[in-house]
Design an enzyme around this catalytic site. Structure first.
Site, short mmCIF file in Angstrom:
data_model
loop_
_atom_site.label_atom_id
_atom_site.label_comp_id
_atom_site.label_asym_id
_atom_site.label_seq_id
_atom_site.Cartn_x
_atom_site.Cartn_y
_atom_site.Cartn_z
CE1 TYR A 1 4.67 5.23 -2.34
CE2 TYR A 1 6.64 5.85 -3.55
CZ TYR A 1 5.79 4.87 -3.07
OH TYR A 1 6.06 3.55 -3.31
CG HIS B 1 1.84 2.16 -6.81
ND1 HIS B 1 1.90 3.44 -6.27
CD2 HIS B 1 2.36 1.34 -5.85
CE1 HIS B 1 2.44 3.39 -5.07
NE2 HIS B 1 2.71 2.12 -4.79
#
Length: 337
Positions: A56, A140
């Site tokens: 992110y 992830h």
């Protein structure tokens, strides 16, 4: 705000979580002060679960979230981050990131689910956040990396959990089928399920949710608005569904669901947040929150009472699957700690 425990762990999360992807400048620049204010308001509202990832904003989300939480009582909140994408120097920067975040691309993401990669990623995250530990660590998006993720990364996380370094371990993905495999075949405690158990998509009932029930594990639901289509009282053409323009037929279906919601004295976004709790394995809904105003709206929507009769009505009209569990309070009040 009520807390719920990740099964078979000592980690408890608030029912509503703060998703920090957007404060990593997802899609547009978010001023640092605006991001800090969002975390402040979330804290004041009782939110104590915060989720981030190196992906992110090439670390920006982690840095901002860590700064905002620093100085708050460490035992009063739960923070999760992710592994699988190492941040390494970018040998050919073009000036701006190409994966949706408005940040400089001096770094790039490098897939790595090896033992060394996992340990390095956690160390880097602790350095960026300035925190002493992570409570939950997820793999992830290991879609193309099942073998290394299941046979190397997950055992590494399990060792850290068993040593007390991490409280809980899991996997976060946009698909549900592989999440079910992780629940059935690995040491994962919890999975972060993105967009696959919503008012418009209940495909997780075919795999990950039965696996969670069977093995006594937990699920965190994200993407409950399906990229935006369920976020408005009145869905409109041009809104997004799973990151693309929503097909007209899907917009029409969302409008019909919204009309049924209105007949039960609630709204589509409030129902979208409440819906995942109809399944007993789902312990949390985490929403992306960019500004103080978004936090306030999300908390207000989460706190609204959505009647159980809504789910039965939607099921009877064929607007949600017939095997959606209904009639048990959406699970929110009965399962709170």
């Amino acid at each position: 705000m009520h807390h719920r425990k990740i099964q078979n762990t000592s980690v408890s999360v608030t029912e509503l979580g703060f998703g920090a992807s957007v404060i990593g400048n997802l899609y547009r620049v978010t001023p640092a002060g605006e991001a800090a204010a969002a975390v402040d308001v979330a804290w004041e509202a009782g939110i104590r679960y915060f989720d981030t990832a190196p992906h992110y904003g090439l670390g920006l989300s982690e840095r901002r979230l860590g700064a905002a939480l620093r100085g708050r009582p460490r035992d009063e909140y739960v923070i999760s981050s992710k592994v699988g994408r190492l941040l390494v120097p970018n040998e050919e920067p073009r000036g701006v990131d190409t994966e949706g975040f408005v940040v400089r691309d001096d770094l790039r993401r490098q897939w790595d689910f090896s033992r060394d990669g996992v340990l390095r990623s956690i160390e880097d995250t602790l350095e960026r956040t300035g925190l002493d530990r992570l409570d939950i660590v997820y793999l992830h998006d290991p879609d193309a990396h099942w073998r290394q993720a299941a046979e190397e990364a997950m055992p590494t996380l399990a060792e850290l959990r068993d040593q007390g370094v991490i409280g809980a371990i899991g996997v976060g993905m946009n698909q549900s089928a592989m999440l079910a495999r992780f629940l059935r075949e690995t040491a994962a405690d919890v999975v972060m399920l993105a967009g696959r158990y919503t008012l418009l998509d209940q495909s997780a009932l075919d795999d990950v949710l039965p696996a969670a029930q069977e093995h006594g594990k937990s699920v965190v639901a994200v993407g409950v608005f399906n990229s935006g289509l369920l976020s408005s009282d009145r869905p409109a053409e041009g809104m997004k569904y799973d990151y693309q323009d929503a097909p007209p037929a899907l917009v029409a279906r969302a409008r019909t669901i919204a009309e049924v919601c209105a007949g039960h004295w609630t709204t589509l976004p409030a129902a979208a947040i409440a819906f995942p709790y109809t399944h007993p394995s789902i312990i949390n809904v985490t929403l992306g929150m960019r500004t103080a105003e978004q936090v306030g709206r999300n908390v207000e929507l989460h706190d609204r009472q959505v009647p159980d009769s809504l789910w039965g009505d939607l099921r009877a009209q064929g607007l949600i699957r017939s095997d959606v569990l209904t009639g048990h309070g959406g699970g929110r009040d009965e399962r709170c700690l």
